[in-house]
Design an enzyme around this catalytic site. Structure first.
Site, short mmCIF file in Angstrom:
data_model
loop_
_atom_site.label_atom_id
_atom_site.label_comp_id
_atom_site.label_asym_id
_atom_site.label_seq_id
_atom_site.Cartn_x
_atom_site.Cartn_y
_atom_site.Cartn_z
N GLY A 394 25.02 -111.76 11.67
CA GLY A 394 25.45 -113.14 11.86
C GLY A 394 24.69 -114.06 10.92
N GLY A 396 23.56 -118.48 10.21
CA GLY A 396 23.49 -119.84 10.69
C GLY A 396 23.12 -120.78 9.57
N SER A 397 22.81 -122.02 9.93
CA SER A 397 22.50 -123.01 8.89
C SER A 397 21.20 -122.70 8.17
CB SER A 397 22.42 -124.40 9.53
OG SER A 397 21.49 -124.41 10.59
N LYS A 415 15.70 -111.50 10.51
CA LYS A 415 16.19 -112.87 10.37
C LYS A 415 15.62 -113.44 9.07
CE LYS A 415 16.55 -117.17 12.99
NZ LYS A 415 16.27 -117.81 14.29
N ASP A 511 18.29 -125.72 21.80
CA ASP A 511 19.56 -125.29 21.21
C ASP A 511 20.14 -124.11 21.98
OD1 ASP A 511 21.67 -125.41 19.44
OD2 ASP A 511 20.71 -124.18 17.91
#
Length: 702
Positions: A394, A396-397, A415, A511
């Site tokens: 995945g 993300g920003s 990550k 978040d």
């Protein structure tokens, strides 16, 4: 008559023998027979095995049936529920019962069954509830019972079971209630009981168990009820029991426990019933908490206790003559501490030197040296096949997340921060600090970090079942049952409770959303992505934000009006996710325009029209015929109302009116316990069977 599918004549005044079962054997479409709560007598006929092969429920509890259970019952191969509780049955449990591999609920309590629990019971691989209490069963609990991996309720109390508790029993990860009370069980409890991750109630009272109470018992943070009374336990009361934050009743009476009462027990907010009587405890009785209202009955039989004059227990005496020995103890302690600090410093230097040689960064501040794993950049390249798109989990920003396999064949999630984004480095540091401070079974574990001027990555534990977002919205046929959804949101609630209330500095996630809730191989939820998390220092209740964090749809409304984040803002996000998981609607769904939001849409349907807004797959849970409403719909609806009410209370616009996460955990815990009977095809519309006495419910239905 031949097309009859269900027969309900339960709780009347019917009497006579069971000869009518011969006629029912001609009804080949018969699915349910419920004759409970009458005055039927005689024996269960052997030809009951000739009943319809479509039969799923046979309930004949609370009658006056005698004789033994016929072995031919095993011919009912599709049976889900067999309830014969509250009769006068005798003889042994037939070994053939192990062939009923579809059975999910077996209720034989309150009879006169004798002999042993057959080893063949291990064949009941789908069994969820096992109630054999109040019989005359003997011999050890079969070790094969540890193979019942789906078991959630086990009640074997009031028998004459002997020997030790099988080790395999402590590995049942789905077990919620364990009642082995009033038997003749011996031996020690294992040091590690942490595999019982779902356990809510444990009653081992009235046996001959000995040894120490396991320290690991304090890790079972779902526990509401613990009864270890009337045994031979020795040693002290573990301080770790103060970590049972949901505990309501704790009974350790009538053992041989010694030492002082842990002061930390005063921190257990929900502990209302504590019994420590008839042990060998001594010293000061703690003040506050449960001890504010404790009675003499709960402390009597401990002659060396002191400090509670209101109950007639003498105040403690100051022992100043021990000051010299205390000074000597202090000197020894200081010397030991200095030795440990010197050893730790040497270890740190060794690790730093090793790290520099490998090209890694120095260890992050606060890292546990014993658990930190050194992983080089080159090993990460090999593990992720040079960060190939095939391994991409995945993005993300701030980052991309890759699946990797290390040289030791273990799997990790890597990550990798986007170094082109100015916020990435700050996000990296924030997440490192949050994950190092917070260690909880429902938080994603940080394994290591890797960083240089051009590269920054977090190495995290790999979650093979992906994210909650994947399960809600993927088109691969995956579905979550009601109980699974409750369990996932309970995991999340316990993690948030830990972040908010069990750290010196409270951590605000800021978040929370389905893509940040990851699921391990056992479908246990773990919160991830702390890149924009904030810390509340000291007694602060909120923090002013310089920018608006979080994701649209999940952000609390006070962000826009006050610019402040607080525990309540995380709870708002939690409430929205709770609505989302049960409606399968994103808060950003195109249908929500103008004044209509996910919360308003659900609140307009609450409580009488929830079937119009909840995920339709919940209403079809376990039902093959979608056109037919589930038999347990009324019970299902009650549980849904409780869940949706909780979600609406968490997402109230005014922050001060939202629930605390402590209360959310307790509420969800009870909802999960209550819903088990409604949603695993167990006890469905037959109401709650044989619930142990500590739930103070009357046995009904079957």
């Amino acid at each position: 008559m031949l097309n009859l599918s269900e027969i309900f004549i339960n709780y009347n005044q019917l009497s006579g023998k069971l000869h009518f079962l011969v006629a029912l054997s001609k009804c080949r479409r018969l699915n349910t027979i419920n004759i409970s709560g009458n005055k039927f007598t005689g024996r269960l006929p052997p030809y009951m095995g000739n009943l319809s092969t479509m039969l799923e429920i046979f309930a004949a509890g609370n009658n006056m049936i005698t004789g033994s259970i016929p072995s031919t019952v095993a011919n009912l191969s599709n049976l889900l529920i067999l309830s014969l509780r509250g009769n006068n049955l005798s003889g042994k449990i037939p070994t053939t019962i192990g062939a009923m591999d579809n059975l999910q609920g077996l209720y034989l309590s309150y009879n006169s069954l004798s002999g042993n629990i057959p080893e063949e019971i291990s064949g009941l691989t789908k069994l969820v509830e096992l109630y054999l209490g109040a019989n005359k069963l003997t011999d050890p609990i079969p070790s094969s019972s540890g193979n019942l991996s789906q078991l959630q309720f086990m009640a074997l109390s009031q028998n004459s079971l002997s020997s030790t508790i099988p080790t395999s029993l402590w590995h049942l990860q789905k077990l919620m209630v364990l009642d082995l009370s009033q038997n003749s069980l011996t031996g020690f409890l294992p040091a590690d009981v942490t595999k019982l991750t779902a356990i809510t109630a444990m009653d081992l009272s009235g046996n001959k168990l000995s040894g120490d109470i396991p320290i690991s018992l304090g890790e079972l943070n779902m526990m509401i009820y613990v009864n270890l009374s009337k045994n031979l336990f020795q040693g002290s009361i573990p301080d770790s029991l103060s970590k049972l934050l949901n505990i309501e009743k704790l009974d350790l009476s009538s053992n041989a426990l010694s030492g002082v009462i842990p002061k930390a027990l005063t921190n257990l907010t929900y502990l209302a019933n504590l019994n420590l009587s008839f042990n060998r405890l001594y010293g000061q009785i703690p003040e506050g908490g449960v001890f504010s209202n404790i009675t003499l009955k709960s402390l009597m039989g401990n002659d060396a206790l002191c400090g509670l004059p209101r109950l007639g227990i003498a105040p403690c005496q100051n022992k100043t003559n021990h000051s010299r020995s205390k000074q000597q103890l202090l000197k020894v302690t200081l010397a030991a501490v200095m030795a440990i600090l010197i050893s730790a410093s040497c270890l740190c230097m060794l690790v730093i030197i090793t790290t520099r040689r490998k090209g890694n960064i120095p260890l992050p501040l606060g890292t546990n040296l014993l658990s930190y794993q050194l992983i080089s950049y080159h090993e990460l390249v090999r593990a992720t096949r040079n960060f190939s798109d095939d391994n991409l989990l995945g993005s993300g920003s701030f980052c991309k997340v890759f699946k990797g396999q290390l040289d030791d064949e273990s799997f990790i999630a890597v990550k990798v921060l986007n170094m082109q984004d100015e916020s990435a480095s700050k996000s990296f540091d924030t997440e490192c600090r949050a994950l190092q401070m917070a260690r909880h079974r429902n938080l994603v574990k940080i394994i290591s970090t890797c960083s240089n001027l051009d590269f920054k990555a977090l190495i995290l534990e790999y979650m093979p079942n992906g994210s909650l977002n994947d399960w809600l919205y993927s088109n691969d046929g995956r579905q979550l049952s009601f109980v699974q959804r409750v369990g996932i949101m309970l995991d999340v609630a316990m993690a948030i409770e830990y972040l908010h209330h069990q750290n010196i500095e409270a951590v605000l996630h800021c978040d929370l959303k389905p893509s940040n809730i990851l699921l391990d191989k056992d479908m246990i939820a773990h919160i991830s992505d702390f890149g924009i998390s904030k810390l509340l220092v000291g007694h602060d209740n909120s923090i002013m934000l310089t920018s608006t964090p979080g994701t649209v749809g999940y952000m609390a409304p006070e962000f826009g009006s006050t610019g402040k984040a607080s525990r309540a803002s995380d709870i708002y996000s939690y409430g929205i996710v709770l609505l989302e998981i049960f409606t399968r609607k994103r808060p950003t769904d195109p249908m929500f325009v103008g004044e209509l939001s996910l919360r308003r849409w659900v609140s307009q349907a609450f409580p009488h029209e929830l079937s119009n807004v909840v995920d339709s797959s919940i209403l079809q849970d376990g039902i093959e015929d979608a056109s037919r409403p589930p038999e347990n719909f009324s019970i299902l609806n009650i549980n849904l109302i409780s869940i949706i009410e909780l979600a609406l209370l968490c997402s109230i616009v005014v922050p001060e009116e939202r629930m605390t996460m402590n209360d959310v955990v307790v509420k969800l815990n009870k909802i999960k316990l209550n819903s088990i009977h409604s949603f695993e095809n167990v006890g469905a519309f037959l109401m709650t069977p044989d619930i142990p006495n500590f739930y103070q419910q009357q046995p009904k239905g079957i």
